[in-house]
Motif scaffolding. Structure first.
Motif, PDB file in Angstrom:
ATOM      1  N   ILE A  57      33.957  41.865  44.214  1.00  0.00           N
ATOM      2  CA  ILE A  57      35.343  42.032  44.647  1.00  0.00           C
ATOM      3  C   ILE A  57      36.269  41.342  43.651  1.00  0.00           C
ATOM      4  O   ILE A  57      36.206  40.145  43.446  1.00  0.00           O
ATOM      5  N   ALA A  58      37.135  42.133  43.032  1.00  0.00           N
ATOM      6  CA  ALA A  58      38.086  41.571  42.081  1.00  0.00           C
ATOM      7  C   ALA A  58      39.423  41.277  42.742  1.00  0.00           C
ATOM      8  O   ALA A  58      40.051  40.262  42.458  1.00  0.00           O
ATOM      9  N   THR A  59      39.866  42.163  43.620  1.00  0.00           N
ATOM     10  CA  THR A  59      41.166  42.024  44.264  1.00  0.00           C
ATOM     11  C   THR A  59      41.060  42.429  45.721  1.00  0.00           C
ATOM     12  O   THR A  59      40.393  43.401  46.042  1.00  0.00           O
ATOM     13  N   VAL A  60      41.744  41.697  46.583  1.00  0.00           N
ATOM     14  CA  VAL A  60      41.874  42.066  47.992  1.00  0.00           C
ATOM     15  C   VAL A  60      43.364  42.210  48.267  1.00  0.00           C
ATOM     16  O   VAL A  60      44.138  41.268  48.075  1.00  0.00           O
ATOM     17  N   THR A  61      43.778  43.395  48.701  1.00  0.00           N
ATOM     18  CA  THR A  61      45.193  43.653  48.912  1.00  0.00           C
ATOM     19  C   THR A  61      45.380  44.769  49.932  1.00  0.00           C
ATOM     20  O   THR A  61      44.429  45.427  50.331  1.00  0.00           O
ATOM     21  N   LYS A  62      46.605  44.981  50.333  1.00  0.00           N
ATOM     22  CA  LYS A  62      46.912  46.102  51.220  1.00  0.00           C
ATOM     23  C   LYS A  62      47.169  47.355  50.378  1.00  0.00           C
ATOM     24  O   LYS A  62      47.497  47.263  49.197  1.00  0.00           O
ATOM     25  N   GLU A  63      47.044  48.501  51.011  1.00  0.00           N
ATOM     26  CA  GLU A  63      47.076  49.771  50.277  1.00  0.00           C
ATOM     27  C   GLU A  63      48.370  49.978  49.496  1.00  0.00           C
ATOM     28  O   GLU A  63      48.358  50.430  48.360  1.00  0.00           O
ATOM     29  N   LYS A  64      49.505  49.634  50.085  1.00  0.00           N
ATOM     30  CA  LYS A  64      50.788  49.885  49.424  1.00  0.00           C
ATOM     31  C   LYS A  64      51.043  48.942  48.250  1.00  0.00           C
ATOM     32  O   LYS A  64      51.935  49.180  47.441  1.00  0.00           O
ATOM     33  N   LEU A  65      50.266  47.865  48.136  1.00  0.00           N
ATOM     34  CA  LEU A  65      50.458  46.909  47.046  1.00  0.00           C
ATOM     35  C   LEU A  65      49.550  47.176  45.849  1.00  0.00           C
ATOM     36  O   LEU A  65      49.669  46.517  44.827  1.00  0.00           O
ATOM     37  N   HIS A  75      36.104  46.846  53.087  1.00  0.00           N
ATOM     38  CA  HIS A  75      34.969  45.923  52.947  1.00  0.00           C
ATOM     39  C   HIS A  75      34.694  45.279  54.296  1.00  0.00           C
ATOM     40  O   HIS A  75      35.620  44.997  55.056  1.00  0.00           O
ATOM     41  N   LYS A  76      33.432  45.026  54.591  1.00  0.00           N
ATOM     42  CA  LYS A  76      33.054  44.491  55.906  1.00  0.00           C
ATOM     43  C   LYS A  76      33.548  43.061  56.145  1.00  0.00           C
ATOM     44  O   LYS A  76      33.717  42.643  57.278  1.00  0.00           O
ATOM     45  N   ASP A  77      33.824  42.302  55.075  1.00  0.00           N
ATOM     46  CA  ASP A  77      34.258  40.913  55.229  1.00  0.00           C
ATOM     47  C   ASP A  77      35.763  40.765  55.468  1.00  0.00           C
ATOM     48  O   ASP A  77      36.237  39.658  55.722  1.00  0.00           O
ATOM     49  N   TYR A  78      36.516  41.860  55.328  1.00  0.00           N
ATOM     50  CA  TYR A  78      37.972  41.789  55.463  1.00  0.00           C
ATOM     51  C   TYR A  78      38.444  42.730  56.564  1.00  0.00           C
ATOM     52  O   TYR A  78      37.897  43.812  56.736  1.00  0.00           O
ATOM     53  N   PRO A  79      39.491  42.371  57.309  1.00  0.00           N
ATOM     54  CA  PRO A  79      39.956  43.210  58.417  1.00  0.00           C
ATOM     55  C   PRO A  79      40.546  44.541  57.940  1.00  0.00           C
ATOM     56  O   PRO A  79      40.733  44.769  56.756  1.00  0.00           O
ATOM     57  N   SER A  80      40.901  45.361  58.875  1.00  0.00           N
ATOM     58  CA  SER A  80      41.261  46.754  58.661  1.00  0.00           C
ATOM     59  C   SER A  80      42.367  47.042  57.630  1.00  0.00           C
ATOM     60  O   SER A  80      42.169  47.898  56.800  1.00  0.00           O
ATOM     61  N   PRO A  81      43.529  46.407  57.644  1.00  0.00           N
ATOM     62  CA  PRO A  81      44.534  46.864  56.664  1.00  0.00           C
ATOM     63  C   PRO A  81      44.220  46.433  55.224  1.00  0.00           C
ATOM     64  O   PRO A  81      44.818  46.928  54.293  1.00  0.00           O
ATOM     65  N   TRP A  82      43.263  45.530  55.034  1.00  0.00           N
ATOM     66  CA  TRP A  82      42.977  45.018  53.698  1.00  0.00           C
ATOM     67  C   TRP A  82      41.937  45.888  52.998  1.00  0.00           C
ATOM     68  O   TRP A  82      40.959  46.323  53.586  1.00  0.00           O
ATOM     69  N   LEU A  83      42.171  46.132  51.719  1.00  0.00           N
ATOM     70  CA  LEU A  83      41.250  46.905  50.887  1.00  0.00           C
ATOM     71  C   LEU A  83      40.829  46.059  49.693  1.00  0.00           C
ATOM     72  O   LEU A  83      41.558  45.160  49.265  1.00  0.00           O
ATOM     73  N   THR A  84      39.654  46.354  49.150  1.00  0.00           N
ATOM     74  CA  THR A  84      39.161  45.609  47.990  1.00  0.00           C
ATOM     75  C   THR A  84      39.060  46.537  46.784  1.00  0.00           C
ATOM     76  O   THR A  84      38.853  47.744  46.923  1.00  0.00           O
ATOM     77  N   VAL A  85      39.222  45.952  45.602  1.00  0.00           N
ATOM     78  CA  VAL A  85      39.050  46.678  44.345  1.00  0.00           C
ATOM     79  C   VAL A  85      37.900  46.008  43.607  1.00  0.00           C
ATOM     80  O   VAL A  85      37.966  44.818  43.313  1.00  0.00           O
ATOM     81  N   PRO A  86      36.832  46.747  43.293  1.00  0.00           N
ATOM     82  CA  PRO A  86      35.696  46.149  42.595  1.00  0.00           C
ATOM     83  C   PRO A  86      35.971  45.962  41.099  1.00  0.00           C
ATOM     84  O   PRO A  86      36.866  46.599  40.527  1.00  0.00           O
ATOM     85  N   PHE A  87      35.189  45.086  40.486  1.00  0.00           N
ATOM     86  CA  PHE A  87      35.340  44.832  39.048  1.00  0.00           C
ATOM     87  C   PHE A  87      35.074  46.082  38.224  1.00  0.00           C
ATOM     88  O   PHE A  87      35.600  46.241  37.135  1.00  0.00           O
ATOM     89  N   GLY A  88      34.252  46.993  38.733  1.00  0.00           N
ATOM     90  CA  GLY A  88      33.937  48.218  38.002  1.00  0.00           C
ATOM     91  C   GLY A  88      35.170  49.057  37.714  1.00  0.00           C
ATOM     92  O   GLY A  88      35.272  49.673  36.648  1.00  0.00           O
TER      93      GLY A  88
END
Length: 118
Positions: A57-65, A75-88
Motif C-alpha cells: 500500500i503506497a497511498t490510502v485516500t478517498k476516491e475524489k482525492l 482494502h480489508k484493513d480500511y473502511p468503506s470510503p477509503w481506497l488504496t493505491v499499490p506501489f505497482g
C-alpha cells in the motif's frame, strides 16, 4: 579531500575490527529496505520497491482525492470510503514517464543527462 580520507579510514577500522556495515549503520530496518539501499542503479531500486509482495500500500485516500492516473482499490484493513493505491501503479507511472522523456529527448541508454523542466 579530508572527508574522503576520514571515510576511507573509517572503513579500514570497521574491516579490521570485524564489524559489519549492517550492524553499525542499520538498526531494525527490514531486509527489503537493505536491498533497496544496496542496489547500485536507480532502476534496480525502483524494481525492488515496486514489485514488493508485502506492504504493497503506497497511498490510502478517498476516491475524489486520487490524482488522475490512479484507480483506488478497496482494502480489508480500511473502511468503506477509503481506497488504496499499490506501489505497482506508481511503478507503471514512473516507467511511462521515463519512456516519454526518452522518446522526446532521444536519450541513449544509461545516460547521465539531467532534465530540468519549467
Amino acid at each position: 579531500m579530508l572527508s574522503y580520507n576520514i571515510l576511507e579510514n573509517f572503513h579500514i577500522i570497521m574491516k579490521d575490527s570485524g564489524i559489519k556495515e549492517e550492524d553499525f549503520f542499520y538498526h531494525g530496518e527490514d531486509e527489503l529496505f537493505l536491498k533497496v539501499v544496496k542496489a547500485k542503479t536507480f532502476q534496480k531500486k525502483l524494481d525492488i520497491r515496486f514489485t514488493c509482495p508485502k506492504d504493497n500500500i503506497a497511498t490510502v485516500t478517498k476516491e475524489k482525492l486520487l490524482p488522475l492516473p490512479f484507480h483506488g482499490v478497496p482494502h480489508k484493513d480500511y473502511p468503506s470510503p477509503w481506497l488504496t493505491v499499490p506501489f505497482g501503479e506508481y511503478g507503471k507511472l514512473v516507467k511511462a514517464a521515463a519512456y516519454v522523456i526518452k522518446r522526446k529527448f532521444d536519450l541513449p541508454p544509461f545516460s547521465r543527462v539531467g532534465l530540468i523542466g519549467k
